[in-house]
Design an enzyme around this catalytic site. Structure first.
Site, PDB file in Angstrom:
ATOM      1  N   TYR A   1      -2.228  -0.008  10.399  1.00  0.00           N
ATOM      2  CA  TYR A   1      -2.309  -0.481   9.017  1.00  0.00           C
ATOM      3  C   TYR A   1      -1.030  -0.121   8.261  1.00  0.00           C
ATOM      4  O   TYR A   1      -0.437  -0.973   7.573  1.00  0.00           O
ATOM      5  CB  TYR A   1      -3.519   0.140   8.321  1.00  0.00           C
ATOM      6  CG  TYR A   1      -3.663  -0.263   6.879  1.00  0.00           C
ATOM      7  CD1 TYR A   1      -4.193  -1.499   6.537  1.00  0.00           C
ATOM      8  CD2 TYR A   1      -3.257   0.586   5.848  1.00  0.00           C
ATOM      9  CE1 TYR A   1      -4.326  -1.883   5.207  1.00  0.00           C
ATOM     10  CE2 TYR A   1      -3.377   0.214   4.519  1.00  0.00           C
ATOM     11  CZ  TYR A   1      -3.920  -1.020   4.209  1.00  0.00           C
ATOM     12  OH  TYR A   1      -4.039  -1.396   2.893  1.00  0.00           O
TER      13      TYR A   1
ATOM     14  N   SER B   1       0.844  -1.194   0.000  1.00  0.00           N
ATOM     15  CA  SER B   1       0.000   0.000   0.000  1.00  0.00           C
ATOM     16  C   SER B   1       0.877   1.239   0.000  1.00  0.00           C
ATOM     17  O   SER B   1       1.987   1.246   0.552  1.00  0.00           O
ATOM     18  CB  SER B   1      -0.895   0.014   1.240  1.00  0.00           C
ATOM     19  OG  SER B   1      -1.578   1.244   1.360  1.00  0.00           O
TER      20      SER B   1
END
Length: 237
Positions: A142, A129
């Site tokens: 995250y 990501s």
């Protein structure tokens, strides 16, 4: 025919990758925890194999992979915890995010790498990501898990490249998927995607296919794919 194992294949990016690769002629095994979604996937895509599996169950994963050939592993499964201040995050949410996004990826990769070494060939693909490389407030855990995946992929590449094993980290920006379902209000999600600028799961799937089709001598080590136009920031209101 190369055999591909795609995790997190019941929706979004993982489903798109599984469908695209099976259609392109790979032998795909699609895994996920949603049995109905896997049933629907198998009904839609001729020849695709599905495997209902909880990747956090080490023994179940080991049993499922015993004797199974994996030429290409697409480590895509992951979760997004509710965004917010780290010090307000429930401990169980921290643990779950680390297990699903990091620990389970390490366990699965550990099971697959020895057979790839034995064949002196293979490809490991990790869905990372942009949050790993440009982390922002309210996504600390995250971002931490995705940053760990980035570091793991880089270090692992140094270990296995001599065996002809390719390692690719995908680094997508905002993709219109169900990742935020259940943690953001419908209105907030609509606002995130309303201008149509976000990437689509199929964009990522086509990128993966292009990477896999390169000759074995070429390894795309990290691939950033971002929306062409700016996307609005995520509002927690």
């Amino acid at each position: 025919m190369e055999r591909v194992l795609v995790t997190g294949a019941t929706s979004g990016i993982g489903r798109a990758i599984a469908v695209t690769l099976q259609t392109a002629g790979y032998a795909v095994t699609a895994t996920g925890r949603n049995a109905q979604a896997l049933h629907d996937l198998a009904a839609e895509v001729p020849g695709i194999e599905t495997l209902c599996l909880n990747l956090s169950d080490r023994q179940a994963v080991a049993d499922a992979l015993a004797g199974r050939r994996v030429d290409i592993l697409v480590n895509n499964a992951g979760i997004m915890p509710p965004p917010g201040p780290f010090d307000a995050m429930p401990p169980e949410a921290i643990d779950e995010t680390v297990v699903v996004n990091l620990s389970a990826v390490l366990w699965l990769t550990r099971l697959v790498v020895p057979q790839m070494r034995g064949r002196n060939a293979g490809h490991l693909v990790f869905t990372g990501s942009s949050a790993a490389h440009a982390p922002g407030a309210n996504f600390a855990v995250y971002s931490a898990t995705k940053a760990a995946i980035a570091a793991f992929a880089t270090a692992l590449r140094g270990e296995v490249s001599g065996n002809g094993i390719r390692v690719t980290e995908l680094v997508p920006g905002r993709v219109e998927t169900g990742l935020y379902s259940g943690i953001l209000s419908p209105g907030t999600r609509q606002a995130m995607y309303e201008n149509g600028a976000s990437l689509q799961p199929g964009d990522i799937a086509e990128t993966v296919l292009a990477v896999l089709r390169l000759p074995a001598r070429a390894d795309v080590t990290r691939l950033d794919i971002m929306p062409t136009r700016p996307v609005p920031p995520i509002s927690l209101k």
